[in-house]
Design a protein around this motif. Structure first.
Motif, PDB file in Angstrom:
ATOM      1  N   ALA A  14      -3.730  -5.490  -1.017  1.00 23.11           N
ATOM      2  CA  ALA A  14      -3.238  -4.312  -1.732  1.00 23.11           C
ATOM      3  C   ALA A  14      -4.242  -3.168  -1.779  1.00 23.11           C
ATOM      4  O   ALA A  14      -5.454  -3.374  -1.885  1.00 23.11           O
ATOM      5  CB  ALA A  14      -2.860  -4.707  -3.163  1.00 23.11           C
ATOM      6  N   HIS A  63      -0.997   0.027  -4.753  1.00 21.38           N
ATOM      7  CA  HIS A  63       0.346  -0.548  -4.674  1.00 21.38           C
ATOM      8  C   HIS A  63       1.294   0.151  -5.655  1.00 21.38           C
ATOM      9  O   HIS A  63       0.843   0.758  -6.636  1.00 21.38           O
ATOM     10  CB  HIS A  63       0.281  -2.041  -5.008  1.00 21.38           C
ATOM     11  CG  HIS A  63      -0.101  -2.299  -6.432  1.00 21.38           C
ATOM     12  ND1 HIS A  63      -1.414  -2.366  -6.861  1.00 21.38           N
ATOM     13  CD2 HIS A  63       0.650  -2.496  -7.550  1.00 21.38           C
ATOM     14  CE1 HIS A  63      -1.447  -2.591  -8.171  1.00 21.38           C
ATOM     15  NE2 HIS A  63      -0.209  -2.682  -8.605  1.00 21.38           N
ATOM     16  N   SER A  98       0.836  -1.199   0.000  1.00 21.38           N
ATOM     17  CA  SER A  98       0.000   0.000   0.000  1.00 21.38           C
ATOM     18  C   SER A  98       0.866   1.242   0.000  1.00 21.38           C
ATOM     19  O   SER A  98       1.958   1.254   0.575  1.00 21.38           O
ATOM     20  CB  SER A  98      -0.921   0.007   1.226  1.00 21.38           C
ATOM     21  OG  SER A  98      -1.770   1.134   1.232  1.00 21.38           O
TER      22      SER A  98
END
Length: 309
Positions: free
Chosen positions: A45, A48, A7
């Motif tokens: 995610a 990302h 992230s």
């Protein structure tokens, strides 16, 4: 094996804590501290780093931490054969419906005008619309859009839904496909966008779309900022065709301090808070898919890469 979080721009500690609390002993890693690339099979995610997943040869699943997956699918270097999943959470659905309803009622009853009157110490009553006289046009009839449409219908609004294929439900009119789009728009006093972001829906909120709405229509975008052509919205409001808009999502977030939306008197800005994933309530489905992946079973809430949702 571990669950590895990828992230940018978000604090991932709540997800890591929720995973460890629900599954003591589970190894949870956060990019870039991923350990050996060969050990990464399951990724969690949001926004990302583009291209990062190609470095993990054994990756089997990329799980979005939200209902949307456009932030994943926009990556041109996604590994082939990797499953992509999304969050389907009753709390997200209810939160979105409540937020959209609040915006609709604020517009119909003109509550924002009384706040300004309060600041000016002005006692002045305004006329308002009744729910039975207002047609809501819901763009997007997935889990979020369908539930919000039904809740608005229960309040007495006339609600029409527009989607890729017809979605038949009690109290909600069904429009589908490009051939019925103009008819859908022509009666929508309040247009709500809850579409997934795909190649087909990007920039769908533009001048031609707005021009087909009734004069004085109001626009609500709680889907993605890329659905909206910003200047077209401003132009159509300033020209008097639209009465205003409520926007919760933007092409660039946070919204730049010099953006015209901040100071426009007919545009209501909120910082992408319509429906926010709660890790504590969503972590169960992440762990279920993690277990399914380990045992070679079919995953839940899998996204179609061709459809984009």
């Amino acid at each position: 094996m571990s669950i590895t979080i990828f992230s940018q721009g978000r604090n991932t500690s709540r997800w890591a804590d929720a995973l460890r609390e629900r599954r003591p002993g589970l190894e949870v890693r956060t990019y870039p501290e991923t350990g050996s690339p060969d050990e990464v099979e399951f990724a969690l995610a949001w926004n990302h780093p583009q291209g990062v997943f190609k470095a993990f040869p054994n990756l089997k699943c990329i799980a979005s931490t939200g209902a949307g997956v456009d932030h994943i699918l926009r990556d041109p270097e996604l590994p082939e054969g990797v499953k992509i999943t999304r969050i389907v959470d009753e709390n997200l659905t209810h939160d979105m419906a409540a937020f959209v309803t609040a915006l609709v009622l604020n517009q119909v009853r003109g509550l924002h005008s009384y706040k300004e009157a309060q600041r000016q110490h002005t006692w002045k009553q305004h006329s308002y619309l009744r729910t039975k006289d207002v047609v809501i046009g819901m763009m997007g009839m997935g889990e979020l859009g369908s539930y919000a449409a039904q809740q608005l219908s229960k309040l007495g609004f006339k609600v029409h839904g527009w989607s890729r294929s017809p979605k038949l439900m009690e109290g909600v009119g069904a429009f589908a496909g490009p051939e019925e789009f103009d008819s859908f728009l022509s009666s929508s006093h309040i247009l709500i966008c809850l579409l997934p972001l795909t190649k087909q829906t990007a920039n769908i909120l533009h001048k031609d779309t707005f021009s087909k709405l009734p004069k004085g229509a109001y626009v609500i975008n709680v889907a993605r900022g890329e659905h909206l052509v910003d200047q077209d919205l401003i132009d159509m409001i300033d020209q008097g065709h639209l009465s205003g808009a409520s926007l919760d999502v933007f092409r660039e977030e946070p919204l730049p301090a010099d953006h015209a939306f901040w100071s426009h008197p007919a545009i209501h800005v909120t910082p992408h808070i319509a429906s926010v994933t709660n890790p504590e309530s969503a972590v169960s489905q992440i762990l279920e898919n993690y277990d399914r992946m380990r045992h070679g079973e079919a995953l839940i809430n899998v996204v179609s890469k061709t459809k984009g949702y």
